[in-house]
Motif scaffolding. Sequence first.
Motif, PDB file in Angstrom:
ATOM      1  N   VAL A  97      27.688 -17.203 -53.019  1.00 44.48           N
ATOM      2  CA  VAL A  97      28.628 -16.613 -52.066  1.00 44.48           C
ATOM      3  C   VAL A  97      28.675 -15.116 -52.348  1.00 44.48           C
ATOM      4  O   VAL A  97      28.787 -14.695 -53.508  1.00 44.48           O
ATOM      5  CB  VAL A  97      30.036 -17.237 -52.197  1.00 44.48           C
ATOM      6  N   SER A  98      28.606 -14.315 -51.314  1.00 40.59           N
ATOM      7  CA  SER A  98      28.642 -12.866 -51.493  1.00 40.59           C
ATOM      8  C   SER A  98      30.052 -12.408 -51.849  1.00 40.59           C
ATOM      9  O   SER A  98      31.032 -13.116 -51.629  1.00 40.59           O
ATOM     10  CB  SER A  98      28.195 -12.166 -50.218  1.00 40.59           C
ATOM     11  N   GLN A 120      31.778 -10.118 -50.385  1.00 37.97           N
ATOM     12  CA  GLN A 120      32.564  -9.956 -49.165  1.00 37.97           C
ATOM     13  C   GLN A 120      33.076 -11.303 -48.660  1.00 37.97           C
ATOM     14  O   GLN A 120      34.248 -11.431 -48.284  1.00 37.97           O
ATOM     15  CB  GLN A 120      31.716  -9.278 -48.083  1.00 37.97           C
ATOM     16  N   ASP A 121      32.200 -12.330 -48.642  1.00 39.18           N
ATOM     17  CA  ASP A 121      32.633 -13.659 -48.196  1.00 39.18           C
ATOM     18  C   ASP A 121      33.714 -14.210 -49.108  1.00 39.18           C
ATOM     19  O   ASP A 121      34.670 -14.846 -48.654  1.00 39.18           O
ATOM     20  CB  ASP A 121      31.436 -14.620 -48.166  1.00 39.18           C
ATOM     21  N   GLU A 147      37.037 -12.469 -48.353  1.00 38.57           N
ATOM     22  CA  GLU A 147      37.611 -12.876 -47.077  1.00 38.57           C
ATOM     23  C   GLU A 147      38.185 -14.290 -47.134  1.00 38.57           C
ATOM     24  O   GLU A 147      39.232 -14.563 -46.532  1.00 38.57           O
ATOM     25  CB  GLU A 147      36.544 -12.796 -45.986  1.00 38.57           C
ATOM     26  N   GLN A 148      37.541 -15.198 -47.866  1.00 39.55           N
ATOM     27  CA  GLN A 148      37.991 -16.592 -47.900  1.00 39.55           C
ATOM     28  C   GLN A 148      39.084 -16.829 -48.935  1.00 39.55           C
ATOM     29  O   GLN A 148      39.879 -17.755 -48.806  1.00 39.55           O
ATOM     30  CB  GLN A 148      36.806 -17.512 -48.182  1.00 39.55           C
ATOM     31  N   TYR A 204      30.680 -18.833 -55.742  1.00 39.25           N
ATOM     32  CA  TYR A 204      30.468 -20.113 -55.064  1.00 39.25           C
ATOM     33  C   TYR A 204      31.224 -21.224 -55.784  1.00 39.25           C
ATOM     34  O   TYR A 204      31.900 -22.049 -55.156  1.00 39.25           O
ATOM     35  CB  TYR A 204      28.970 -20.454 -55.020  1.00 39.25           C
ATOM     36  N   GLY A 227      29.046 -19.821 -45.157  1.00 36.58           N
ATOM     37  CA  GLY A 227      27.890 -19.003 -45.530  1.00 36.58           C
ATOM     38  C   GLY A 227      26.638 -19.853 -45.618  1.00 36.58           C
ATOM     39  O   GLY A 227      26.667 -20.966 -46.161  1.00 36.58           O
TER      40      GLY A 227
END
Length: 526
Positions: free
Chosen positions: A11-12, A14-15, A18-19, A217, A255
């Motif tokens: 998982v980046s 940024q992702d 945001e999550q 992740y 993602g």
Amino acid sequence: MFEATKVGRSVSKQDFKEQQAQLRTDLLAAQRELKAARVPVVVLISGIEAAGKGEVVNRLNEWLDTRGVQTFAFWDESDEERERPRYWRFWRALPARGEMAILFGGWYQTPIEHRFRDHCSDAELDAELNRIVDFERMLIQDGTLIVKFWFHMSESDQKARLKELSRDDKSRWKMLPDKSKFSEQYAAFEQVAERVIMHTDRGISPWYLIEAGNRRYRDLTVGKTLLHAMRSRLAANTPPDEQTPSIGSPELPVGEQARITLLDQLDLALALERDAYKDELKALQNRINELAWRAYTQKRSTVLVFEGVDAGGKGGAIRRITNAIDARLYRAIPVAAPNDEEKAHHYLWRFWRQIPRAGYISLYDRSWYGRVLVERVEGFASDAEWRRAYSEINRFEEQLVDSGVILLKFWLHISQDEQLKRFKDRENVPYKRYKITDEDWRNREKWPQYKEAINEMVVRTSTRHAGWTLVEGNDKPYARIKVLRTICAALTEALEGEQRPPAGYLPCGERRPQPAKRAATDKKDK
């Protein structure tokens, strides 16, 4: 069993950012609702060393209201604990109704370590695992929500993480007196873990296998899965029993890289040059014929299971086997929808009836895995039925292997484009037209649902005694040779005692197609 925890999900930043905000909000809301509903929650954290279990627990304590959470680590036993039955320490850690307890290792830690260090036998381990199953069932039927996480990663990732931890004076890893054992015996520890998970992965208390290589992740997957479990328990409104479905699979982050599966790892461009295929096919068929007669003489029966997407090449692979074996030695069994008599029994009943006699071979064109594939996706089995089928299937296959059966399972996979090409070919060629049905087209429309079901099937049923062999099937010659090689290697190992590569990923000259002039060299390399 652990293949899907080594595919490189990530998982980046940024992702994750945001999550995370919404996830924290949702977790706190679910925690408050469970408190109001007076539902106790037990979160079990286990896995291989250096997977970041401590980091995960710290993250959960950050996201949740810590006033309702207690964390317990069961390291050294105190004198007080040694003077009492072993489960006494766990009873003391169980949360009150509406509260949550996070347990490092919990009641699994000691059995795993004892077996890994050869302080007990497999039989003794199994006896303790039976006790654990009964203990968890009792808690769940009393209203407790139990969520079990197992964190895993590849051996190379673990070594890199251990090297990182060895430089951290605050890490628990650096404080362990005999830490070298875990890093030096990765495969042995994984084998013990597989046995534990397979034995205790039940419908009402499933294990969630989490890939731990990427921290973002890992943490998001744990948080989302825990949230899903909490919401499902609230929606159910009553404690689950053996007939109630559970979740079973981690709730994945958003993602593309976070949702790749084992099937995405297959290189469907692999192919075999035609002349090399013909030569090797003849040699392998001669070898299989010889081994089949030897198995008959030694009274070793063989069960071959063929599963795969529609038009994946199961029939073609089976014919290359049966063409090589005396017809008196085998039985090919096409599995269709159960008839009325079969429906009146447990779904495994009809397969038990067809297990071959000692020395004979049964080839299943589709199998008992229909319960967790077509019956799951099409709704022919309830959630409770297909979820508990993983454990039932694993035990069924373990009984076969323990009795001396040579069991091999093949999944033949092709791309959606290749499937469409084969469907159209079947419609246009008269003698192939019988192979294509309206049901095949309907199944094609549910490709994503089947892909998810296939991935979970392999994760939960690829075990040490019965691993899956995933076959890249876009090139039919390549796929058939890989199947034949796998069978020859397995029969040779079983009948002659030769060492066999791990079931599930037998190398088969896996390389890109080469020009014809390289065929002889490629064959020699293989």
